[in-house]
Design a protein around this motif. Structure first.
Motif, PDB file in Angstrom:
ATOM      1  N   ARG A   1       0.817  -1.208   0.000  1.00  0.00           N
ATOM      2  CA  ARG A   1       0.000   0.000   0.000  1.00  0.00           C
ATOM      3  C   ARG A   1       0.859   1.270   0.000  1.00  0.00           C
ATOM      4  O   ARG A   1       0.330   2.372  -0.180  1.00  0.00           O
ATOM      5  CB  ARG A   1      -0.938   0.007   1.215  1.00  0.00           C
TER       6      ARG A   1
ATOM      7  N   ARG B   1       3.178   1.833  -5.758  1.00  0.00           N
ATOM      8  CA  ARG B   1       2.251   1.399  -6.817  1.00  0.00           C
ATOM      9  C   ARG B   1       2.802   0.111  -7.416  1.00  0.00           C
ATOM     10  O   ARG B   1       3.838   0.100  -8.077  1.00  0.00           O
ATOM     11  CB  ARG B   1       2.090   2.493  -7.864  1.00  0.00           C
TER      12      ARG B   1
ATOM     13  N   LEU C   1      -1.934  -5.201  -2.584  1.00  0.00           N
ATOM     14  CA  LEU C   1      -2.749  -4.202  -3.263  1.00  0.00           C
ATOM     15  C   LEU C   1      -2.059  -3.845  -4.576  1.00  0.00           C
ATOM     16  O   LEU C   1      -0.978  -3.253  -4.581  1.00  0.00           O
ATOM     17  CB  LEU C   1      -2.912  -2.943  -2.408  1.00  0.00           C
TER      18      LEU C   1
ATOM     19  N   ALA D   1      -1.855  -1.831  -8.173  1.00  0.00           N
ATOM     20  CA  ALA D   1      -2.323  -0.633  -8.882  1.00  0.00           C
ATOM     21  C   ALA D   1      -2.707  -0.970 -10.310  1.00  0.00           C
ATOM     22  O   ALA D   1      -3.416  -0.204 -10.965  1.00  0.00           O
ATOM     23  CB  ALA D   1      -1.227   0.435  -8.878  1.00  0.00           C
TER      24      ALA D   1
ATOM     25  N   PRO E   1      -8.577  -4.571  -7.514  1.00  0.00           N
ATOM     26  CA  PRO E   1      -9.559  -3.614  -6.972  1.00  0.00           C
ATOM     27  C   PRO E   1     -10.059  -2.648  -8.045  1.00  0.00           C
ATOM     28  O   PRO E   1      -9.448  -2.518  -9.121  1.00  0.00           O
ATOM     29  CB  PRO E   1      -8.752  -2.875  -5.899  1.00  0.00           C
ATOM     30  N   SER E   2     -11.133  -1.958  -7.757  1.00  0.00           N
ATOM     31  CA  SER E   2     -11.703  -1.008  -8.720  1.00  0.00           C
ATOM     32  C   SER E   2     -10.775   0.179  -8.958  1.00  0.00           C
ATOM     33  O   SER E   2     -10.891   0.870  -9.982  1.00  0.00           O
ATOM     34  CB  SER E   2     -13.066  -0.504  -8.221  1.00  0.00           C
ATOM     35  N   SER E   3      -9.844   0.408  -8.058  1.00  0.00           N
ATOM     36  CA  SER E   3      -8.903   1.519  -8.216  1.00  0.00           C
ATOM     37  C   SER E   3      -7.779   1.197  -9.203  1.00  0.00           C
ATOM     38  O   SER E   3      -7.014   2.082  -9.601  1.00  0.00           O
ATOM     39  CB  SER E   3      -8.281   1.866  -6.862  1.00  0.00           C
ATOM     40  N   ALA E   4      -7.665  -0.071  -9.609  1.00  0.00           N
ATOM     41  CA  ALA E   4      -6.564  -0.507 -10.470  1.00  0.00           C
ATOM     42  C   ALA E   4      -6.960  -0.450 -11.945  1.00  0.00           C
ATOM     43  O   ALA E   4      -8.125  -0.261 -12.298  1.00  0.00           O
ATOM     44  CB  ALA E   4      -6.158  -1.923 -10.095  1.00  0.00           C
ATOM     45  N   PHE E   5      -5.955  -0.649 -12.816  1.00  0.00           N
ATOM     46  CA  PHE E   5      -6.224  -0.820 -14.242  1.00  0.00           C
ATOM     47  C   PHE E   5      -5.878  -2.254 -14.628  1.00  0.00           C
ATOM     48  O   PHE E   5      -5.025  -2.898 -14.009  1.00  0.00           O
ATOM     49  CB  PHE E   5      -5.436   0.175 -15.098  1.00  0.00           C
TER      50      PHE E   5
ATOM     51  N   LYS F   1     -13.003  -5.841 -11.633  1.00  0.00           N
ATOM     52  CA  LYS F   1     -13.573  -4.561 -11.197  1.00  0.00           C
ATOM     53  C   LYS F   1     -12.678  -3.402 -11.628  1.00  0.00           C
ATOM     54  O   LYS F   1     -13.053  -2.245 -11.511  1.00  0.00           O
ATOM     55  CB  LYS F   1     -13.723  -4.557  -9.667  1.00  0.00           C
ATOM     56  N   ALA F   2     -11.482  -3.737 -12.111  1.00  0.00           N
ATOM     57  CA  ALA F   2     -10.525  -2.710 -12.510  1.00  0.00           C
ATOM     58  C   ALA F   2     -10.951  -2.030 -13.814  1.00  0.00           C
ATOM     59  O   ALA F   2     -11.774  -2.569 -14.565  1.00  0.00           O
ATOM     60  CB  ALA F   2      -9.146  -3.341 -12.687  1.00  0.00           C
ATOM     61  N   SER F   3     -10.389  -0.876 -14.105  1.00  0.00           N
ATOM     62  CA  SER F   3     -10.632  -0.191 -15.381  1.00  0.00           C
ATOM     63  C   SER F   3      -9.968  -0.995 -16.490  1.00  0.00           C
ATOM     64  O   SER F   3      -8.798  -1.378 -16.378  1.00  0.00           O
ATOM     65  CB  SER F   3     -10.053   1.224 -15.342  1.00  0.00           C
TER      66      SER F   3
END
Length: 487
Positions: free
Chosen positions: A103, A106, A194, A196, A229-233, A251-253
């Motif tokens: 965390r 990245r 986690l 990125a 996570p949804s915050s990742a690509f 859930k990632a981009s």
């Protein structure tokens, strides 16, 4: 010292015998390393089961045991924690033990059959050239900023991963690029990290000695993207038929890259030579010292990731042109006698075909192409005939030899390989069991202008026979032999 209760945060616990409000010194899953006030995590393995060593670990002074099955005899003063999955528990505990270091930077994971090492290593190079402190967890080496550590696995165990990430955090590392193998995913080594971002390179025949089927192998890779996570690509190769599968439940981009298909990041190979590649990316031309269409995909993945991590596109293109090839990945030199020798890690049918197709694309056809190739022992046997068939079909002469035979008879491995050679290619093949002698055979047969490909071991500097590792570096061997032969 850490408190056991805190180390067990987020771990799914079924039963506890004893207290968790105790201080622990370290965590081990190898009973030989466990000692006073440590926690021993009993992990079932493919060869041995950690549960068989609980009593040994207790005798050595561990204060707590985490296991899937409670032992029949439990010792007073030792805490026993039962969990449904000790591999997953170990990963979560490792992350908690080191303060969840992923965390603090990245972290980008790269998965796929081929290209993981190249993509992670190129990203490490690029971000370092851009002025950042960078980390690398790869098959070839581990880098904590400028400090290098030996790599033992494509994806290390959870304790090692988090230890390195913790070191990176302490060094002020901002980005880390990590190879994520199917074994690592299946064995929960990346659980608790986690990410990125995640990158998918391609999927082809490999590791079917470990996975029961190709579908299972594919689905394990997909799990990595499912858990982002949804915050990742999530970046996938749109030209690979399994590329879209990777993104189905993430859930990632979602982003794609491709050379043949429509994609968010599209490239075009303008020139392909032994001196390098001319690519067009986002309507801008860029020259790279890397060679072959497979490296065009690797460079495109690097460009996509660097852009999504916030870098200016033109600056990324400039840096791409400065990147150097990775050791043992299409590493080549031209001898004084004008013989080109190439060393590549290609150890799957798809990777070998990519390398040979690249060589055949850039050669005039007047040269001979000698391919020295073997297959590893105690690994997926179904690859052997396929790799031999590809080598024989795409080479002037294919020389079958030993790779790392490990516990198997090298001649038996070669016999498995020979079964894949088509009748019309029989006369194009030789079998030379000793790897050095096989390379010498190719060097002796080659004349000025010819090309020698030595495939399978790449960056490895050893050969493993019957459990014994001896020094063996393909590049050093071929350079020495060509010099001795005055070629």
């Amino acid at each position: 010292m850490k408190v056991l209760r805190d180390i067990l945060y987020k771990v799914n616990i079924e039963a506890v015998s004893g207290g968790t409000d105790i201080r622990i010194n370290d965590i081990h899953f190898d009973s030989r390393k466990a000692s006073l006030d440590d926690v021993f995590v009993a992990v079932p393995g493919t060869i041995t089961d950690g549960h068989d060593y609980i009593s040994k670990a207790v005798d050595q002074g561990v204060i707590a045991v985490v296991c899937e099955r409670m032992p029949e005899t439990m010792i007073n003063g030792v805490t026993y924690v039962q969990v449904p999955d000790s591999k997953k528990a170990l990963a979560l505990m490792a992350s908690n033990f080191y303060g969840n270091p992923s965390r603090n930077l990245r972290l980008v994971g790269v998965t796929g059959t081929n290209g993981k090492t190249t993509v992670t290593s190129l990203l490490y190079q690029l971000f370092k050239k851009a002025g950042y402190k960078v980390g690398l967890l790869s098959t070839v080496r581990v880098m904590v900023g400028d400090k290098e550590f030996p790599a033992t696995h494509t994806t290390p165990d959870p304790m090692s991963i988090n230890k390195y990430l913790d070191m990176m955090s302490a060094e002020g590392v901002e980005f880390c690029f990590m190879e994520v193998s199917s074994h690592g995913i299946d064995q929960e080594r990346t659980t608790g990290l986690l990410f990125a971002g995640g990158i998918f390179t391609n999927l082809s025949h490999d590791h079917l000695d470990y996975h029961n089927s190709f579908a299972e192998y594919r689905d394990v890779k997909k799990r990595f993207f499912d858990e982002l996570p949804s915050s990742a690509f999530a970046i996938t190769n749109a030209d690979d038929k399994n590329g879209s599968v990777m993104l189905q439940n993430t859930k990632a981009s979602k982003y794609t890259y491709a050379i043949k298909s429509y994609a968010d990041f599209r490239g075009q190979v303008m020139e392909n030579q032994l001196s390098g590649l001319l690519l067009k990316i986002d309507e801008q031309e860029v020259w790279s010292r890397l060679i072959g269409n497979f490296n065009a995909y690797n460079l495109l993945a690097v460009y996509a990731a660097a852009t999504l991590l916030g870098h200016d596109k033109l600056e990324v293109l400039r840096l791409l042109s400065e990147l150097e090839s990775v050791g043992g990945r299409f590493q080549h030199f031209v001898s004084e006698g004008k013989i080109t020798a190439i060393v590549d890690y290609a150890h799957t049918p798809d990777a070998l075909e990519n390398v040979l197709s690249t060589i055949n694309t850039v050669r005039t056809g007047n040269e001979n192409l000698f391919t020295v190739v073997g297959c590893g022992g105690d690994r997926d046997k179904t690859k052997r005939p396929k790799m031999a068939g590809i080598a024989a079909r795409l080479s002037t002469t294919a020389i079958f030899t030993s790779d790392n035979p490990r516990s198997e008879d090298p001649e038996a491995i070669i016999e498995d390989m020979e079964k894949g050679v088509e009748p019309q290619d029989y006369k194009k093949t030789l079998s030379v069991t000793d790897r050095k002698q096989a390379i010498k055979t190719a060097c002796t047969m080659a004349v000025p202008g010819d090309i020698i490909l030595i495939a399978g071991k790449g960056h490895e500097t050893y050969q493993e026979v019957k459990g014994v590792r001896t020094d063996f570096d393909d590049m050093e061997v071929v350079q020495t032999l060509l010099k001795q032969l005055n070629k």
